[in-house]
Design an enzyme around this catalytic site. Sequence first.
Site, PDB file in Angstrom:
ATOM      1  N   ASP A   1       7.745 -18.204  28.242  1.00 21.56           N
ATOM      2  CA  ASP A   1       8.737 -17.903  27.131  1.00 21.56           C
ATOM      3  C   ASP A   1       8.021 -17.003  26.000  1.00 21.56           C
ATOM      4  OD1 ASP A   1      10.177 -18.037  24.468  1.00 21.56           O
ATOM      5  OD2 ASP A   1      11.265 -19.659  25.673  1.00 21.56           O
TER       6      ASP A   1
ATOM      7  N   SER B   1      -0.969 -30.694  22.920  1.00 21.85           N
ATOM      8  CA  SER B   1      -1.303 -31.852  24.018  1.00 21.85           C
ATOM      9  C   SER B   1      -0.126 -32.557  23.619  1.00 21.85           C
ATOM     10  CB  SER B   1      -2.511 -32.241  23.982  1.00 21.85           C
ATOM     11  OG  SER B   1      -3.760 -31.118  24.156  1.00 21.85           O
TER      12      SER B   1
ATOM     13  N   HIS C   1      -3.854 -36.970  26.894  1.00 25.89           N
ATOM     14  CA  HIS C   1      -5.438 -37.219  27.275  1.00 25.89           C
ATOM     15  C   HIS C   1      -6.062 -37.931  26.145  1.00 25.89           C
ATOM     16  CE1 HIS C   1      -6.513 -34.348  23.722  1.00 25.89           C
ATOM     17  NE2 HIS C   1      -5.639 -33.560  24.305  1.00 25.89           N
TER      18      HIS C   1
END
Length: 436
Positions: free
Chosen positions: A370, A385, A243
């Site tokens: 997880d 990210s 992003h």
Amino acid sequence: MPRYRKLFYFALLLIILIYSVQMLNIANFPSEIDIIKGDSRNLNIFFPFSLEIMEDSIDIVRLQDSSKMGLNVGLKNSYKLESTNNGIAKLKFKLLGIFSIKNIKVNVVDQTYVVPGGEAIGVKLNTKGVLVVATSEISGIDGKIYNPAKKAGIKVGDSITTINGIKIKDAEHVIQLLNNIKSNKVKIEIERNNVSFVTEVLPVKSKQDNSYRLGIWVRDKTAGIGTLTFYEPKTKKFGALGHAITDADTGTLMKVENGEIMRAKVSSIEQGKKGSPGELRGMFFETEDVLGKIENNTAFGIYGIIYDYNKILKQKKTMPIGFQSEVKIGKAHILANIDGDNIEKYEVELIKMEKQNVPQSKSMVIKVTDSRLIEKTGGIVQGMSGSPIIQNGKIIGAVTHVFVNDPTKGYGIYIEWMLKEAGVLVNNNSEFAEGK
């Protein structure tokens, strides 16, 4: 009404409904698709539509049972699209085998291999010119109140790139130029929404410090922690974050003048909770361990060149990419660095995926399954990210955003969009489509 007439109208309504649904499906079918050379794709087309290969594309792709490229009388036509040579092939949807209703471009490309990331990186970005983050009033030496920037049409989110034709270096440079020019009108070049224009401003001498000012607050740099997604060995290009880097105050995408990525070490974690996204905190030294340069900051991540990938990737092996057509709902895993400089594999599940004809950042929804990652971070946190998403031995995307109200869930972007943004994955040259 006689029974047979009711049945007739019912059958007619059913045919119209099926036809409308198929028209909608064809309208939403991508106008351009990528396929790896040697791979195949199954396509199901319902009557009265059919699929045909354009004559100049038969050396690039083929449809299984080519005798059925025209009108089929069966309710459902199943095609197997096979790629044979690199190039651009053209397909055509037809109605009743006669009327062309949509053209499709098929890019047949070689398998692309990249080195998967997962490493935490420090990111330092210098903006193109300076970014206006606020405007303010000025008390002039005459005791009057002025707002020259606002009067000249300068807005929050604008980038000031030149003053009187001189390229702006940073915020200090703006002050220096204004005080050299003093009370004369200045021509300021503004970039707004990728459009440049020039406006004139009359600086005002401030009563506070006797300096000439425009009535703006600006920013010229930013820094933070993110995650490397991939490195492509042939071009030395990298992609990260998935992003854009945006200004914290305005939300504006920051235009890159120059920037660097550096080796980083995660020092602590703020756990993500409902309504409060967590964060990875780390350390990096701007003068040490520079790994590469940032060339572009886009809506789909940051991109540039890595100088020496052995400094960070430690002889990791390449891995094939997976196009969105290969992505499946179900199990996958991400690579993430949440402790020191250790990269671990964490299980996730793809619970939703979007069919995207053009690049978009929210391509899929993933859920962290997880227990180790949930225990340490609460799920997905800021700084993760760019963490690569891997499924069936292929890199299919990268983590981009976390759900604020559920940190175990987040968005991912398809890897093909990042590779195209980086210039690694490009459409074939048109000459291939002509069999040259």
